[in-house]
Design an enzyme around this catalytic site. Structure first.
Site, PDB file in Angstrom:
ATOM      1  CG  ASP A  70      38.497  39.941  48.162  1.00  0.00           C
ATOM      2  OD1 ASP A  70      39.225  39.841  47.171  1.00  0.00           O
ATOM      3  OD2 ASP A  70      38.808  39.520  49.293  1.00  0.00           O
ATOM      4  CG  ASP A 120      35.960  45.349  51.020  1.00  0.00           C
ATOM      5  OD1 ASP A 120      36.434  44.429  51.703  1.00  0.00           O
ATOM      6  OD2 ASP A 120      35.274  45.158  49.986  1.00  0.00           O
TER       7      ASP A 120
HETATM    8  C1  XBP Z   1      35.951  38.983  50.885  1.00  0.00           C
HETATM    9  C2  XBP Z   1      35.897  37.646  51.490  1.00  0.00           C
HETATM   10  C3  XBP Z   1      37.044  36.738  51.403  1.00  0.00           C
HETATM   11  C4  XBP Z   1      37.325  36.239  50.007  1.00  0.00           C
HETATM   12  C5  XBP Z   1      38.200  35.024  50.048  1.00  0.00           C
HETATM   13  O1  XBP Z   1      36.249  39.900  51.881  1.00  0.00           O
HETATM   14  O2  XBP Z   1      34.894  37.298  52.094  1.00  0.00           O
HETATM   15  O3  XBP Z   1      36.795  35.643  52.229  1.00  0.00           O
HETATM   16  O4  XBP Z   1      36.116  35.852  49.377  1.00  0.00           O
HETATM   17  O5  XBP Z   1      39.404  35.290  50.687  1.00  0.00           O
HETATM   18  P1  XBP Z   1      36.390  41.521  51.708  1.00  0.00           P
HETATM   19  P2  XBP Z   1      40.110  34.223  51.672  1.00  0.00           P
HETATM   20  O6  XBP Z   1      35.372  42.001  50.727  1.00  0.00           O
HETATM   21  O7  XBP Z   1      36.167  42.000  53.107  1.00  0.00           O
HETATM   22  O8  XBP Z   1      37.795  41.804  51.281  1.00  0.00           O
HETATM   23  O9  XBP Z   1      39.915  32.881  51.062  1.00  0.00           O
HETATM   24  O10 XBP Z   1      41.545  34.665  51.717  1.00  0.00           O
HETATM   25  O11 XBP Z   1      39.403  34.345  52.998  1.00  0.00           O
HETATM   26 MG    MG Z   2      34.163  43.294  49.743  1.00  0.00          MG
END
Ligand code: XBP
Ligand code: MG
Length: 265
Positions: free
Chosen positions: A12, A10
Protein backbone atom coordinates in the site's frame (compact mmCIF):
# COMPACT_ATOMS: atom_id res chain seq x y z
CA UNK A 1 30.36 -8.67 -0.24
CA UNK A 2 26.96 -10.36 -0.31
CA UNK A 3 25.40 -10.22 -3.80
CA UNK A 4 21.98 -8.68 -4.35
CA UNK A 5 19.51 -11.56 -4.63
CA UNK A 6 16.02 -10.24 -3.91
CA UNK A 7 13.77 -7.20 -3.86
CA UNK A 8 11.19 -6.89 -1.08
CA UNK A 9 8.25 -4.59 -1.83
CA UNK A 10 5.74 -2.98 0.48
CA UNK A 11 2.24 -2.87 -1.06
CA UNK A 12 0.00 0.00 0.00
CA UNK A 13 1.48 3.29 -1.13
CA UNK A 14 4.45 1.57 -2.79
CA UNK A 15 3.09 -0.75 -5.49
CA UNK A 16 -0.02 1.42 -5.79
CA UNK A 17 -1.45 4.52 -4.11
CA UNK A 18 -4.23 2.52 -2.51
CA UNK A 19 -5.15 4.33 0.68
CA UNK A 20 -7.17 7.45 -0.16
CA UNK A 21 -9.39 6.11 -2.94
CA UNK A 22 -9.10 2.42 -2.12
CA UNK A 23 -8.91 1.31 1.50
CA UNK A 24 -10.54 4.49 2.86
CA UNK A 25 -13.57 4.14 0.59
CA UNK A 26 -13.84 0.45 1.40
CA UNK A 27 -13.88 1.16 5.14
CA UNK A 28 -16.60 3.78 4.66
CA UNK A 29 -18.69 1.45 2.50
CA UNK A 30 -18.40 -1.28 5.11
CA UNK A 31 -19.49 1.11 7.86
CA UNK A 32 -22.50 2.13 5.80
CA UNK A 33 -23.38 -1.47 5.04
CA UNK A 34 -23.22 -2.27 8.77
CA UNK A 35 -25.58 0.63 9.56
CA UNK A 36 -22.92 2.69 11.33
CA UNK A 37 -22.78 6.48 10.98
CA UNK A 38 -18.97 6.47 10.93
CA UNK A 39 -17.21 8.30 8.13
CA UNK A 40 -13.47 8.45 7.63
CA UNK A 41 -12.79 11.76 5.89
CA UNK A 42 -9.61 12.49 3.93
CA UNK A 43 -7.98 14.23 6.88
CA UNK A 44 -9.17 11.83 9.58
CA UNK A 45 -7.87 8.91 7.53
CA UNK A 46 -4.44 10.59 7.43
CA UNK A 47 -4.44 10.45 11.25
CA UNK A 48 -5.71 6.89 11.36
CA UNK A 49 -2.98 5.67 8.99
CA UNK A 50 -0.48 6.02 11.82
CA UNK A 51 -1.95 2.70 12.96
CA UNK A 52 -1.22 -0.10 10.47
CA UNK A 53 -3.61 -2.97 9.87
CA UNK A 54 -7.32 -2.51 9.20
CA UNK A 55 -8.64 -4.25 12.31
CA UNK A 56 -6.14 -2.39 14.49
CA UNK A 57 -7.16 0.88 12.78
CA UNK A 58 -10.88 0.28 13.44
CA UNK A 59 -10.17 -0.41 17.12
CA UNK A 60 -7.97 2.67 17.37
CA UNK A 61 -10.77 4.78 15.85
CA UNK A 62 -13.26 3.38 18.34
CA UNK A 63 -10.97 4.11 21.28
CA UNK A 64 -10.45 7.71 20.13
CA UNK A 65 -13.80 8.69 18.65
CA UNK A 66 -16.46 6.12 19.58
CA UNK A 67 -15.50 4.84 23.06
CA UNK A 68 -19.13 3.94 23.80
CA UNK A 69 -19.00 1.35 21.01
CA UNK A 70 -16.21 -0.47 22.87
CA UNK A 71 -18.81 -1.60 25.41
CA UNK A 72 -20.68 -3.77 22.91
CA UNK A 73 -20.58 -7.51 23.63
CA UNK A 74 -18.43 -9.56 21.27
CA UNK A 75 -16.20 -6.66 20.38
CA UNK A 76 -13.52 -8.77 18.74
CA UNK A 77 -16.01 -10.59 16.50
CA UNK A 78 -17.66 -7.26 15.64
CA UNK A 79 -14.35 -5.76 14.49
CA UNK A 80 -13.44 -8.92 12.59
CA UNK A 81 -16.82 -8.94 10.83
CA UNK A 82 -16.59 -5.26 9.97
CA UNK A 83 -13.11 -5.79 8.57
CA UNK A 84 -14.33 -8.73 6.48
CA UNK A 85 -16.97 -6.47 4.94
CA UNK A 86 -14.25 -3.90 4.30
CA UNK A 87 -12.05 -6.47 2.57
CA UNK A 88 -14.97 -7.52 0.34
CA UNK A 89 -15.58 -3.88 -0.57
CA UNK A 90 -11.89 -3.33 -1.28
CA UNK A 91 -11.64 -6.43 -3.48
CA UNK A 92 -14.68 -5.25 -5.46
CA UNK A 93 -13.16 -1.82 -5.87
CA UNK A 94 -9.89 -3.29 -7.15
CA UNK A 95 -11.93 -5.36 -9.60
CA UNK A 96 -13.16 -2.16 -11.27
CA UNK A 97 -9.57 -1.33 -12.21
CA UNK A 98 -9.81 1.96 -10.32
CA UNK A 99 -6.37 1.63 -8.71
CA UNK A 100 -3.34 1.47 -11.05
CA UNK A 101 0.21 0.45 -10.17
CA UNK A 102 2.51 3.40 -9.47
CA UNK A 103 4.82 4.61 -12.26
CA UNK A 104 7.85 2.43 -12.82
CA UNK A 105 6.62 -0.50 -10.70
CA UNK A 106 5.88 -2.86 -13.58
CA UNK A 107 9.08 -1.85 -15.39
CA UNK A 108 11.27 -2.56 -12.36
CA UNK A 109 9.51 -5.85 -11.53
CA UNK A 110 9.98 -7.05 -15.11
CA UNK A 111 13.63 -6.02 -15.19
CA UNK A 112 14.35 -7.70 -11.84
CA UNK A 113 12.59 -10.88 -12.88
CA UNK A 114 14.42 -11.01 -16.22
CA UNK A 115 17.72 -10.61 -14.36
CA UNK A 116 16.89 -13.57 -12.10
CA UNK A 117 16.34 -11.59 -8.91
CA UNK A 118 13.81 -13.03 -6.48
CA UNK A 119 10.73 -10.99 -5.59
CA UNK A 120 8.91 -10.76 -2.26
CA UNK A 121 6.19 -8.74 -0.54
CA UNK A 122 6.16 -7.51 3.07
CA UNK A 123 2.91 -5.78 3.95
CA UNK A 124 0.40 -5.29 6.75
CA UNK A 125 -2.60 -5.61 4.47
CA UNK A 126 -4.68 -8.76 4.01
CA UNK A 127 -3.18 -11.39 1.63
CA UNK A 128 -6.17 -11.51 -0.74
CA UNK A 129 -5.88 -7.73 -1.20
CA UNK A 130 -2.30 -8.17 -2.41
CA UNK A 131 -3.16 -10.90 -4.90
CA UNK A 132 -6.16 -9.01 -6.27
CA UNK A 133 -4.18 -5.78 -6.62
CA UNK A 134 -1.42 -7.55 -8.53
CA UNK A 135 -3.97 -9.28 -10.78
CA UNK A 136 -6.14 -6.25 -11.47
CA UNK A 137 -3.57 -3.45 -11.60
CA UNK A 138 -0.79 -5.59 -13.08
CA UNK A 139 -1.68 -8.79 -14.88
CA UNK A 140 -3.45 -12.06 -14.04
CA UNK A 141 -0.09 -13.84 -13.68
CA UNK A 142 1.71 -11.11 -11.73
CA UNK A 143 1.10 -12.76 -8.30
CA UNK A 144 3.15 -15.78 -9.45
CA UNK A 145 6.21 -13.55 -9.91
CA UNK A 146 6.44 -13.21 -6.13
CA UNK A 147 8.07 -16.11 -4.37
CA UNK A 148 7.00 -14.85 -0.94
CA UNK A 149 3.90 -12.86 -0.01
CA UNK A 150 4.32 -11.95 3.65
CA UNK A 151 1.08 -10.23 4.61
CA UNK A 152 -1.41 -9.31 7.31
CA UNK A 153 -1.86 -11.49 10.35
CA UNK A 154 1.03 -13.86 9.56
CA UNK A 155 2.80 -11.96 12.33
CA UNK A 156 1.13 -10.55 15.43
CA UNK A 157 3.07 -7.27 15.55
CA UNK A 158 2.53 -5.23 12.38
CA UNK A 159 4.75 -2.42 11.03
CA UNK A 160 6.53 -0.43 12.46
CA UNK A 161 7.58 -3.70 14.14
CA UNK A 162 10.15 -5.52 11.97
CA UNK A 163 8.37 -8.89 12.22
CA UNK A 164 6.87 -9.03 8.71
CA UNK A 165 10.29 -8.31 7.15
CA UNK A 166 11.90 -10.95 9.39
CA UNK A 167 9.21 -13.35 8.20
CA UNK A 168 9.81 -12.52 4.51
CA UNK A 169 13.58 -12.94 4.93
CA UNK A 170 13.15 -16.29 6.66
CA UNK A 171 10.85 -17.51 3.87
CA UNK A 172 13.40 -16.35 1.29
CA UNK A 173 16.17 -17.93 3.41
CA UNK A 174 18.25 -14.82 2.82
CA UNK A 175 20.05 -12.38 5.12
CA UNK A 176 18.96 -8.73 5.00
CA UNK A 177 22.29 -7.91 3.27
CA UNK A 178 21.13 -9.83 0.16
CA UNK A 179 18.05 -7.65 -0.35
CA UNK A 180 16.83 -4.22 -1.33
CA UNK A 181 13.53 -3.10 0.23
CA UNK A 182 11.11 -0.55 -1.24
CA UNK A 183 8.72 1.32 1.04
CA UNK A 184 6.58 4.46 1.15
CA UNK A 185 6.00 5.26 4.83
CA UNK A 186 7.84 6.04 8.06
CA UNK A 187 6.22 2.98 9.64
CA UNK A 188 7.60 0.87 6.80
CA UNK A 189 11.06 2.44 7.06
CA UNK A 190 11.21 1.66 10.78
CA UNK A 191 10.09 -1.90 10.15
CA UNK A 192 12.62 -2.50 7.35
CA UNK A 193 15.52 -0.93 9.25
CA UNK A 194 14.53 -2.93 12.32
CA UNK A 195 15.02 -6.09 10.28
CA UNK A 196 18.46 -4.89 9.12
CA UNK A 197 17.38 -3.86 5.61
CA UNK A 198 19.71 -0.91 5.11
CA UNK A 199 19.44 -0.89 1.31
CA UNK A 200 16.09 0.83 1.50
CA UNK A 201 14.43 3.01 -1.16
CA UNK A 202 11.44 5.17 -0.23
CA UNK A 203 8.87 6.43 -2.74
CA UNK A 204 6.50 8.53 -0.58
CA UNK A 205 2.79 8.30 -1.42
CA UNK A 206 -0.21 10.62 -1.06
CA UNK A 207 -0.47 10.28 2.71
CA UNK A 208 3.19 9.74 3.60
CA UNK A 209 4.88 12.72 1.90
CA UNK A 210 6.73 14.74 4.53
CA UNK A 211 7.14 11.85 6.97
CA UNK A 212 10.51 11.12 8.56
CA UNK A 213 12.43 8.64 6.40
CA UNK A 214 15.73 8.88 8.31
CA UNK A 215 17.91 5.88 7.70
CA UNK A 216 16.64 5.19 4.16
CA UNK A 217 19.37 4.94 1.52
CA UNK A 218 17.38 6.90 -1.07
CA UNK A 219 14.14 8.90 -1.13
CA UNK A 220 12.64 9.65 -4.55
CA UNK A 221 9.25 10.86 -5.78
CA UNK A 222 8.60 7.58 -7.55
CA UNK A 223 10.45 4.73 -9.20
CA UNK A 224 10.49 6.91 -12.33
CA UNK A 225 12.30 9.60 -10.30
CA UNK A 226 11.60 12.13 -13.03
CA UNK A 227 13.99 15.09 -13.06
CA UNK A 228 12.35 18.18 -11.62
CA UNK A 229 12.94 21.66 -12.93
CA UNK A 230 13.26 23.52 -9.62
CA UNK A 231 16.43 25.45 -8.72
CA UNK A 232 17.45 22.65 -6.39
CA UNK A 233 17.43 20.00 -9.07
CA UNK A 234 15.39 16.82 -9.15
CA UNK A 235 12.05 17.18 -7.41
CA UNK A 236 11.92 15.12 -4.26
CA UNK A 237 15.26 13.42 -4.86
CA UNK A 238 17.73 13.20 -2.00
CA UNK A 239 20.35 15.97 -2.29
CA UNK A 240 22.88 14.25 -0.05
CA UNK A 241 26.19 14.53 -2.02
CA UNK A 242 27.29 11.22 -0.51
CA UNK A 243 24.54 9.68 -2.57
CA UNK A 244 25.57 11.22 -5.88
CA UNK A 245 26.81 7.83 -7.08
CA UNK A 246 23.21 6.77 -7.26
CA UNK A 247 22.71 8.89 -10.36
CA UNK A 248 19.37 10.30 -11.44
CA UNK A 249 16.39 9.28 -13.50
CA UNK A 250 14.39 6.05 -13.30
CA UNK A 251 15.22 3.58 -10.54
CA UNK A 252 16.45 0.60 -12.52
CA UNK A 253 18.45 -2.43 -11.51
CA UNK A 254 21.79 -0.71 -12.12
CA UNK A 255 20.86 1.99 -9.61
CA UNK A 256 19.56 -0.54 -7.11
CA UNK A 257 22.79 -2.55 -7.41
CA UNK A 258 24.84 0.63 -6.78
CA UNK A 259 22.65 1.51 -3.82
CA UNK A 260 23.02 -2.02 -2.46
CA UNK A 261 26.84 -1.86 -2.77
CA UNK A 262 26.91 1.53 -1.05
CA UNK A 263 24.64 0.32 1.78
CA UNK A 264 26.65 -2.77 2.60
CA UNK A 265 30.05 -2.13 0.99
C1 XBP B 1 -0.93 -0.53 4.73
C2 XBP B 1 -1.85 -0.73 5.86
C3 XBP B 1 -3.04 -1.56 5.71
C4 XBP B 1 -4.09 -0.97 4.80
C5 XBP B 1 -5.42 -1.63 5.02
O1 XBP B 1 0.14 -1.40 4.88
O2 XBP B 1 -1.59 -0.22 6.94
O3 XBP B 1 -3.60 -1.75 6.98
O4 XBP B 1 -4.26 0.41 5.09
O5 XBP B 1 -5.34 -3.00 4.80
P1 XBP B 1 1.44 -1.53 3.88
P2 XBP B 1 -6.13 -4.06 5.73
O6 XBP B 1 1.82 -0.17 3.40
O7 XBP B 1 2.45 -2.17 4.78
O8 XBP B 1 1.06 -2.46 2.78
O9 XBP B 1 -7.46 -3.46 6.03
O10 XBP B 1 -6.21 -5.30 4.87
O11 XBP B 1 -5.30 -4.24 6.97
MG1 MG C 1 2.97 1.29 2.60
Amino acid sequence: MQALEALIFDVDGTLADTERDGHRLAFNRAFQEAGLDWEWTLSLYGELLKVTGGKERILHFMRQWRPEALERPGLEAFVRGLHQRKTAQYLALLGTGAIPLRPGVMRLLAEARAAGLRLAIATTTTPENVIRLLECAGSPTLPTWFEVIAAGDLVSAKKPAPDIFHYALSQLRLPAEACVAIEDSANGVQAALGAGLKALVVTPSTYTRGEDFSGAALVVDSLEAILGDGPDGPAGESRDPAKADEGRGPIDLARLRALHRRSYG
